[in-house]
Design an enzyme around this catalytic site. Structure first.
Site, PDB file in Angstrom:
ATOM      1  N   GLU A  86       0.786  -1.219   0.000  1.00 34.40           N
ATOM      2  CA  GLU A  86       0.000   0.000   0.000  1.00 34.40           C
ATOM      3  C   GLU A  86       0.828   1.285   0.000  1.00 34.40           C
ATOM      4  OE1 GLU A  86      -3.276   0.140  -0.313  1.00 34.40           O
ATOM      5  OE2 GLU A  86      -3.442  -2.044  -0.389  1.00 34.40           O
ATOM      6  N   SER A 465     -49.834 -26.001  42.330  1.00 35.07           N
ATOM      7  CA  SER A 465     -49.464 -26.205  43.731  1.00 35.07           C
ATOM      8  C   SER A 465     -48.146 -25.532  44.116  1.00 35.07           C
ATOM      9  CB  SER A 465     -49.369 -27.710  44.028  1.00 35.07           C
ATOM     10  OG  SER A 465     -50.650 -28.303  43.931  1.00 35.07           O
TER      11      SER A 465
END
Length: 819
Positions: A86, A465
């Site tokens: 680059e 219950s």
């Protein structure tokens, strides 16, 4: 010569003028350029990560994947690859490379178009942070000025570090750290030279030149990068050749999630978005540490999935998901494997296609790979499903179950591969630390992919219950004792308004006459619960139940409340049971322990209110949870639920009895770990539409629930399967809390209790004990199987000794007594 000399002077003059113009423009625009603070403190978008309490990654949320790295953490060969490809003169230029600019100008003159542009790494950084990717002169000019400004404010190493963390690599990977994970599933330091070259080549065209979308173009680009490294003498010729020959093996890797807990992860995601907003939640790089341990969360997930499969298998096989072909025209293996790639894996099940059926086995091709043999042990459970209450005859051979061309599902068990199907019911487990409310595990269903509905915190279901310990707690607060005898006899009450008699019944429909409260709670006697409610009054009980965090407006104002007609989430139920486990304190559940930034700075730390008597621990004063019932009341209710596990009486004298949670006794792993220091209560609603079990040891409260999401659909019943041994089919008959929800609870707790306290339930101050006669509830001078020591609040123990057993002191609220 004069012409040449004049030309040189002209060029020099133009250069000077150009520099002056550029310099003037830079000075003019400098005030509008990004500030030095913005450049140095620029926020790198990083996804949120969610961890277990012991540091395992649960989930990652955010569009951008990024792993910010310091420059020194990035391998030098990878840095070399970027510089060589680059910007080989990066450390020499001032942000703009004159040679690169000249090359770009030559391309413009010869082609008439802007092509490569000759951008430096600094210019690319400027473009990525502040500009678009359009190829225009105005953008290039602004890019150059910002690059000059960046170079004036940051060092070269700072610029390079920002670039390597910011640049885009495709597939939502931003930065070299994320690229290494996304394409190779590796830490950046473990990349090969060829892999580094591949990554360094991606910025040119990350969406079209990456090794997943276009392997051939990616290979060509990698070759260019390797060639640049060789030309710059950063690698040797043998290294170049070896890297060039390395195959392209990149594939898409998900974030390194080491523990799957999607329901818990979604709870965290929703909470963080609520606190910080979507943008910050997904981009700030927050690390969220939950209260759940990886070990307990895995155990909860396994318990939910394996027990739903157990339910589904005992109710029968619903048949193949699809019929693809028959034995006369089979598909070739390639076609089968291609088809299977389109079928979703769900939970523990993998799609498979039956290729051959033998007498007591079948060969399938599965999504997981090669052909698999299903033996008779993996098939024999699959009698036909008829309806919720009935199953067909047990199969005698494999052809009774499968045929060639069936697309089915299989799952892997400890005993090998097994025919499977996606379970139909829903289920949930929620576990809390009772001292502070930290959620130790949360599972809201069989498969988050199949349903994101979190039943652990969202499903409001009738509790059955599971309500009774709270009713009994109220009774103990209002003059009853564990030794009080209540008439366990049928109730037949005429309702003149509806013209119908209300006849609440026990389940099973068995009545024992006068029964102590301890035994009535342990055996879950419905009519006793109704009589207690009547004795106290509905308003008294409703007001009392709000102490446990239950919503006043959601509690029914009729006697069905005593049987659990109220609807609650598993989390709400577990919170209520935690009051008994911690000595009477109402804790507030929470699931986020702390939140840190991407740099591990703590920005939130939970400070829960804790259940404690002396709320000062070390140098830090802690918040105290409100005490809503007395420690003594909590102890007495815990005693009753302890009998639900261990029963009572004397088996040698034929007076022994079991509570509804007696199956816990058969878990040698659980009993060996915690001894008798475990309590719990079952819960089953009318028509078995909801099944529950809630229980605890001193350090962990857990509630489990199983039921269909369709609230009108019952869980049904099963008969024995002739193909299976008694050990393989512990459950038959009607489903219920003890048969459906309790096994899941046991499965989870067997692992979970290994890492939590399971101390004995010590007698608190103020509690007295006395030997009572079991038949009359009075004091006794005997010391045999007809008596037991019972615990009482001061002043509530019976004052009268039993002399004969003809007139027990029985509480009875109406004239329906059989005595």
């Amino acid at each position: 010569m004069k012409f040449v000399k004049w030309s040189l002077y002209s060029l020099l003059g133009l250069a000077v003028v150009g520099v002056l113009v550029v310099g003037s423009l830079y000075l003019y625009l400098r005030a509008d350029l990004p500030s030095v603070a913005e450049l140095k403190e620029v926020r790198l978008q990083t996804p949120m990560q969610v961890y277990s309490s012991d540091g395992e990654l649960i989930a990652q949320f955010g569009e951008i994947r990024r792993i910010p790295l310091k420059l020194e953490e990035i391998p030098q060969p990878l840095i070399n690859a970027f510089l060589a490809t680059e910007d080989q003169r990066f450390y020499e230029h001032f942000g703009i490379d004159p040679i690169g600019v000249g090359r770009a100008f030559f391309q413009l003159v010869t082609s008439g178009e802007i092509q490569s542009g000759g951008s430096t790494i600094t210019q690319q950084l400027a473009r990525n942070f502040y500009l678009s990717f359009e190829q225009t002169w105005s953008r290039k000019v602004r890019e150059a000025f910002i690059a000059l400004h960046i170079e004036s404010q940051l060092t070269k190493d700072e610029i390079l570090e920002l670039y390597l963390n910011k640049i885009t690599f495709g597939h939502r990977a931003h930065g070299v750290g994320a690229a290494a994970q996304v394409y190779y599933g590796k830490d950046i330091k473990d990349l090969t030279l060829a892999e580094m070259a591949m990554i360094a080549g991606l910025p040119k065209a990350p969406s079209t030149m990456n090794p997943i979308s276009n392997p051939e173009r990616a290979r060509d680009r990698r070759s260019v990068v390797l060639g640049r490294l060789l030309a710059e003498r950063m690698i040797t010729l043998p290294e170049y050749r070896a890297a060039l020959a390395e195959p392209v093996e990149a594939r898409l890797h998900a974030p390194e999630v080491t523990m799957t807990a999607p329901y818990l992860a979604e709870m965290v995601r929703a909470e963080i978005v609520s606190r910080y907003g979507e943008d910050d939640a997904y981009n700030l790089g927050l690390k969220v540490y939950t209260t759940a341990s990886a070990k307990q969360q895995r155990a909860a997930q396994r318990a939910v999935q394996s027990n739903l499969h157990a339910y589904d298998e005992r109710h029968g096989y619903r048949g193949a998901e699809a019929e693809l072909f028959d034995a006369d025209s089979p598909w070739p293996t390639e076609q089968v494997t291609t088809y299977l790639r389109s079928v979703e894996q769900i939970g523990l099940t993998y799609p498979a296609v039956v290729m051959e059926v033998s007498e007591r086995s079948a060969r399938v091709i599965a999504q997981v790979g090669s052909a698999i043999e299903l033996d008779w042990d993996g098939l024999s459970w699959a009698r036909p499903y008829m309806n919720a209450e009935r199953q067909g005859p047990a199969p005698k051979q494999a052809s009774d179950i499968l045929k060639v061309g069936d697309q089915v599902r299989i799952r892997l068990t400890d005993k090998g591969w097994r025919l499977a199907q996606v379970p139909e019911p829903g289920a949930a487990i929620i576990a809390l630390r009772p001292h502070d409310g930290g959620i130790a595990a949360a599972v809201g269903g069989y498969s988050f992919r199949l349903s994101q509905y979190n039943r652990a915190i969202q499903a409001e279901r009738q509790v059955g219950s599971n309500i009774k310990p709270f009713i009994y707690s109220a009774a103990l607060e209002n003059g009853f004792t564990l030794a009080t005898l209540v008439n366990d006899a049928p109730i037949n009450q005429w309702n003149p308004g509806s013209g119908v008699a209300w006849r609440p019944r026990n389940s099973p429909d068995v009545y024992e006459g006068p029964i102590p409260l301890r035994e009535a709670l342990a055996k879950s006697k419905n009519v006793v619960s109704v009589r207690l409610l009547r004795a106290m009054g509905i308003s008294t009980v409703v007001d009392y139940l709000t102490r446990f965090g239950f919503d006043f407006d959601e509690l029914p104002r009729n006697e069905s409340l005593s049987l659990g007609s109220a609807s609650m989430t598993p989390l709400e139920v577990a919170r209520g049971y935690a009051v008994f486990a911690n000595g009477g304190y109402l804790i507030t559940p929470y699931f986020i322990e702390r939140i840190t930034t991407a740099t591990d700075e703590v920005i939130f730390a939970a400070r829960p209110a804790v259940a404690c008597v002396l709320c000062e621990i070390g140098e830090r004063e802690v918040l105290q949870a409100p005490q809503v019932i007395t420690e003594q009341n909590a102890f007495l209710v815990t005693q009753g639920m302890n009998s639900a596990v261990w029963g009572g009486g004397s088996w040698a004298h034929k007076t022994g009895w079991n509570g509804t949670a007696w199956r816990i006794q058969r878990s040698s792993k659980l009993v060996d770990t915690v001894g008798r220091n475990i309590v719990g209560k079952t819960g089953t609603t009318n028509d078995v539409k909801d099944t529950w079990f809630s229980g605890f040891v001193s350090g962990l409260v857990t509630t489990s629930w199983v039921g269909f999401d369709n609230t009108e659909r019952p869980l049904g019943a099963t008969s024995m399967n002739a193909n299976l041994s008694s050990d393989e089919q512990e459950v038959s008959g009607a489903e219920g809390g003890a048969k459906t929800a309790l096994p899941m609870w046991i499965d989870f707790m067997e692992t979970a209790v290994e890492d939590v306290a399971a101390e004995s339930f010590d007698v608190p101050p103020g509690i007295v004990s006395a030997r009572i006669d079991l038949e009359t509830g009075k004091l006794s001078r005997e010391s045999d199987y007809t008596t037991r020591f019972e615990y009482f609040l001061p002043g509530t123990a019976p004052a009268e000794f039993t002399e004969g057993k003809s007139s027990p002191n029985v509480f009875d609220d109406d004239d329906d007594s059989i005595f």
